[in-house]
Design a protein around this motif. Structure first.
Motif, short mmCIF file in Angstrom:
data_model
loop_
_atom_site.label_atom_id
_atom_site.label_comp_id
_atom_site.label_asym_id
_atom_site.label_seq_id
_atom_site.Cartn_x
_atom_site.Cartn_y
_atom_site.Cartn_z
N LYS A 43 0.83 -1.20 0.00
CA LYS A 43 0.00 0.00 0.00
C LYS A 43 0.87 1.26 0.00
O LYS A 43 0.45 2.33 -0.42
N SER A 44 2.11 1.11 0.51
CA SER A 44 2.92 2.29 0.79
C SER A 44 3.33 3.12 -0.43
O SER A 44 3.56 4.32 -0.28
N PRO A 45 3.45 2.54 -1.66
CA PRO A 45 3.81 3.41 -2.79
C PRO A 45 2.82 4.56 -3.00
O PRO A 45 3.17 5.55 -3.66
N ALA A 46 1.62 4.44 -2.46
CA ALA A 46 0.66 5.56 -2.59
C ALA A 46 1.08 6.75 -1.74
O ALA A 46 0.58 7.86 -1.94
N TYR A 47 2.01 6.50 -0.79
CA TYR A 47 2.34 7.54 0.18
C TYR A 47 3.63 8.30 -0.16
O TYR A 47 4.13 9.04 0.67
N PHE A 48 4.19 8.06 -1.33
CA PHE A 48 5.36 8.84 -1.76
C PHE A 48 5.34 9.01 -3.28
O PHE A 48 4.71 8.22 -4.00
#
Length: 348
Positions: free
Chosen positions: A68-73
């Protein structure tokens, strides 16, 4: 096309004249204190400091909290959220199709160590050009805390019981598969994570970063080797690595004979300063021995474990043209009708 607002006079900008805010992503929906958010922040730092245009980065992920984290950078970059464990093959295809892009793959210990283990090994074997980040928390957090392939043997979790199986060391697996850049770090060590990310982004080929990233909800007990308390108490830098981008002068305080410079293909340099262990990160067998010893002694070693730039990356192996395949017309990508007829005739 989205435009970038002119920075305010007192705001720090990078060599492209961009503010760091340009490199951010959406607000995180992960648990407060999740190590993955710290890693996302370090990716932002590294890309900002190096002056990389987000539009020339492609983010890839599989399934899990990590994915999910690629949405946060890097909200202005390309992105593809693939199936569980299938991130490496999707990234490989994309990086072959467009050599102008820099690939960042984000995976978890379950996504890489179990479901996608074969994909992980073959992406490294092919030396696909990408930074492969494993956000390793030793547990399947998204599905409520089952053991993963990197869980400690004997580890006890509330709903999963006791783990009877030994963990897979993903750094060791990467070196065995001939990966040319293998490093381990801890999400609670922002300086080291940022340094290793910068070096990985300048490496040609697959660069694997196994980052211990505590799951504050399901695996943050003091006795877990994936917890914040364990990482802070046992984090042992195996080597002091300093990354110097190609556009900066080398100003590092070290005595001759104590450090080694490794020049990367883009002209950047990594200065490896030996610590007490005197580990040589350019020695493959020394790296394997180091990981084996750390495994048996339950040591948490971090830093650049192994580097080797001698292997050709996948694009060189395939003799791809300088023009990205995605920009070539169909007439140059497909064999002509006449050549197919000639081929078929030759097989009769």
């Amino acid at each position: 096309m989205t435009t970038v607002n002119a920075p305010k006079s007192n705001t720090k900008v990078n060599k492209l004249g961009l503010e760091k805010a340009v490199y951010k992503g959406l607000e995180s929906t992960l648990c407060n204190g999740c190590g993955h958010d710290s890693i996302s922040a370090r990716i932002i730092d590294a890309c900002f400091d190096l002056g990389i245009r987000s539009e020339f980065i492609a983010k890839f992920s599989g399934i899990g909290c990590s994915s999910k984290s690629p949405a946060y950078f890097l909200s202005r970059s390309h992105g593809f959220n693939s199936l569980h464990g299938r991130m490496p093959s999707v990234a490989t295809g994309a990086m072959v199709a467009n050599r102008e892009l820099t690939g960042i793959g984000v995976s978890g210990d379950g996504d890489t160590g179990s479901i996608g283990f074969g994909q992980f090994k073959h992406a490294i074997r092919r030396n696909a050009p990408m930074v492969y980040i494993i956000e390793n928390n030793g547990v399947y957090g998204l599905t409520k805390g089952q053991f993963s392939a990197t869980s400690d043997v004997g580890q006890e979790l509330k709903h999963a019981g006791i783990n009877e199986l030994p963990p897979i060391d993903l750094c060791l697996e990467a070196i065995v598969a001939d990966c040319g850049f293998v490093a381990r770090s801890f999400a609670g060590d922002p300086k080291q994570v940022t340094t290793l990310l910068k070096a990985a982004l300048s490496f040609k080929g697959t660069a694997v970063l196994d980052i211990i990233s505590p799951c504050v909800t399901f695996n943050d007990k003091d006795e877990s080797t994936k917890s914040y308390s364990w990482g802070k108490a046992h984090n042992e830098h195996v080597i002091d690595a300093t990354f110097v981008p190609y556009f900066e002068e080398i100003i590092v305080d070290y005595a001759p004979g104590e450090a080694k410079e490794v020049e990367l293909h883009d002209g950047s340099k990594i200065v490896l300063k030996k610590l007490d262990r005197a580990h040589d990160a350019t020695d493959r067998m020394a790296a394997i021995k180091l990981l084996e010893e750390a495994k048996h002694k339950q040591q948490f070693i971090t830093g650049l474990i192994y580097i080797n730039q001698s292997r050709a990356d996948l694009r060189e192996q395939e003799h791809l043209p300088e023009t990205p395949l995605v920009h070539l017309p169909a007439a140059k990508l497909r064999p002509s009708k006449d050549s197919l007829v000639k081929l078929m005739e030759g097989m009769k």
